[in-house]
Design an enzyme around this catalytic site. Structure first.
Site, PDB file in Angstrom:
ATOM      1  N   ASN A  87      -4.977 -11.358   1.293  1.00 15.53           N
ATOM      2  CA  ASN A  87      -6.331 -10.953   1.639  1.00 15.53           C
ATOM      3  C   ASN A  87      -7.262 -11.525   0.582  1.00 15.53           C
ATOM      4  OD1 ASN A  87      -5.480  -9.378   3.867  1.00 15.53           O
ATOM      5  ND2 ASN A  87      -4.886  -7.731   2.473  1.00 15.53           N
ATOM      6  N   VAL A  96      -7.634  -5.024  -4.400  1.00 15.05           N
ATOM      7  CA  VAL A  96      -7.291  -5.267  -5.809  1.00 15.05           C
ATOM      8  C   VAL A  96      -7.612  -6.735  -6.096  1.00 15.05           C
ATOM      9  CG1 VAL A  96      -5.470  -5.313  -7.544  1.00 15.05           C
ATOM     10  CG2 VAL A  96      -5.474  -3.504  -5.803  1.00 15.05           C
ATOM     11  N   HIS A 100      -2.727 -11.539  -5.114  1.00 12.84           N
ATOM     12  CA  HIS A 100      -1.384 -11.053  -4.783  1.00 12.84           C
ATOM     13  C   HIS A 100      -1.025 -11.479  -3.377  1.00 12.84           C
ATOM     14  CE1 HIS A 100      -4.370  -7.959  -3.892  1.00 12.84           C
ATOM     15  NE2 HIS A 100      -3.633  -7.616  -2.851  1.00 12.84           N
ATOM     16  N   HIS A 102       1.245 -10.459  -0.268  1.00 10.59           N
ATOM     17  CA  HIS A 102       2.047  -9.402   0.340  1.00 10.59           C
ATOM     18  C   HIS A 102       3.230 -10.068   1.046  1.00 10.59           C
ATOM     19  CE1 HIS A 102      -1.147  -6.161   0.299  1.00 10.59           C
ATOM     20  NE2 HIS A 102      -1.934  -7.219   0.245  1.00 10.59           N
TER      21      HIS A 102
HETATM   22  P1  5GP Z   1      -5.140  -5.714  -0.902  1.00 14.08           P
HETATM   23  O1  5GP Z   1      -5.786  -4.754   0.061  1.00 14.08           O
HETATM   24  O2  5GP Z   1      -5.986  -5.942  -2.126  1.00 14.08           O
HETATM   25  O3  5GP Z   1      -4.686  -6.983  -0.261  1.00 14.08           O
HETATM   26  O4  5GP Z   1      -3.788  -5.004  -1.359  1.00 14.08           O
HETATM   27  C1  5GP Z   1      -3.659  -4.216  -2.501  1.00 14.08           C
HETATM   28  C2  5GP Z   1      -2.305  -3.580  -2.429  1.00 14.08           C
HETATM   29  O5  5GP Z   1      -1.979  -3.052  -3.708  1.00 14.08           O
HETATM   30  C3  5GP Z   1      -2.222  -2.411  -1.430  1.00 14.08           C
HETATM   31  O6  5GP Z   1      -1.214  -2.686  -0.462  1.00 14.08           O
HETATM   32  C4  5GP Z   1      -1.888  -1.210  -2.310  1.00 14.08           C
HETATM   33  O7  5GP Z   1      -1.020  -0.297  -1.684  1.00 14.08           O
HETATM   34  C5  5GP Z   1      -1.285  -1.857  -3.531  1.00 14.08           C
HETATM   35  N1  5GP Z   1      -1.465  -1.093  -4.752  1.00 14.08           N
HETATM   36  C6  5GP Z   1      -2.640  -0.568  -5.213  1.00 14.08           C
HETATM   37  N2  5GP Z   1      -2.436   0.047  -6.389  1.00 14.08           N
HETATM   38  C7  5GP Z   1      -1.118  -0.105  -6.681  1.00 14.08           C
HETATM   39  C8  5GP Z   1      -0.310   0.322  -7.788  1.00 14.08           C
HETATM   40  O8  5GP Z   1      -0.758   0.966  -8.743  1.00 14.08           O
HETATM   41  N3  5GP Z   1       1.009   0.007  -7.745  1.00 14.08           N
HETATM   42  C9  5GP Z   1       1.554  -0.722  -6.702  1.00 14.08           C
HETATM   43  N4  5GP Z   1       2.859  -0.970  -6.767  1.00 14.08           N
HETATM   44  N5  5GP Z   1       0.814  -1.134  -5.653  1.00 14.08           N
HETATM   45  C10 5GP Z   1      -0.503  -0.831  -5.645  1.00 14.08           C
END
Ligand code: 5GP
Ligand code: ZN
Length: 114
Positions: A87, A96, A100, A102
């Site tokens: 994303n 975040v 990253h 997924h």
């Molecule tokens: P985004 O929406 O930015 O693509 O995905 C962020 C991902 O980070 C989400 O799937 C969320 O569940 C994961 N996430 C957020 N905080 C933490 C954390 O403290 N530890 C882990 N392991 N995953 C996290």
């Protein structure tokens, strides 16, 4: 102390369930899994978004592609099929802002994505 949650995970300030680590890349299980296998693969270097990668990041960007395949084999999802999602930015629901990937597997996925 960094205010980036994934930098803090990298630095061991926040615990995580790590599945892979080398000098450039770290991978750990998502805290809120959206599939039986849901792993986040990050560059150790803080890069906010995919589109912020620079010429000098080619090595880590390439390494991540290889690590994803290795993790998929390790998790037993390589043959059945799995999905990789990045994303990038607010409109794509990036929450975040540390790049990253997924890696999702262990169930069927539909297309187009939501
Ligand atoms: P985004 O929406 O930015 O693509 O995905 C962020 C991902 O980070 C989400 O799937 C969320 O569940 C994961 N996430 C957020 N905080 C933490 C954390 O403290 N530890 C882990 N392991 N995953 C996290
Ligand atoms: Zn960071």
């Amino acid at each position: 102390m960094s205010d980036c949650i994934f930098c803090r995970i990298r630095d061991g300030e926040i615990p995580s369930d790590k599945v892979y680590e080398d000098d450039l890349v770290l991978a750990f299980r998502d805290i809120n899994p959206q599939a039986p296998v849901h792993i986040l693969v990050i560059p150790k270097k803080h890069v906010a978004r995919l589109a912020d990668l620079k010429e000098c990041d080619q090595e880590v960007a390439g390494r991540i592609q290889l690590v994803i395949g290795e993790i998929a084999r390790q998790e037993g999802i390589a043959e059945d099929g799995f999905r990789v999602v990045v994303n990038n930015g607010v409109r794509a629901n990036q929450t975040v802002f540390h790049l990253h990937y997924h890696v999702l597997g262990g169930r069927d996925f539909s297309w187009p994505p939501g």
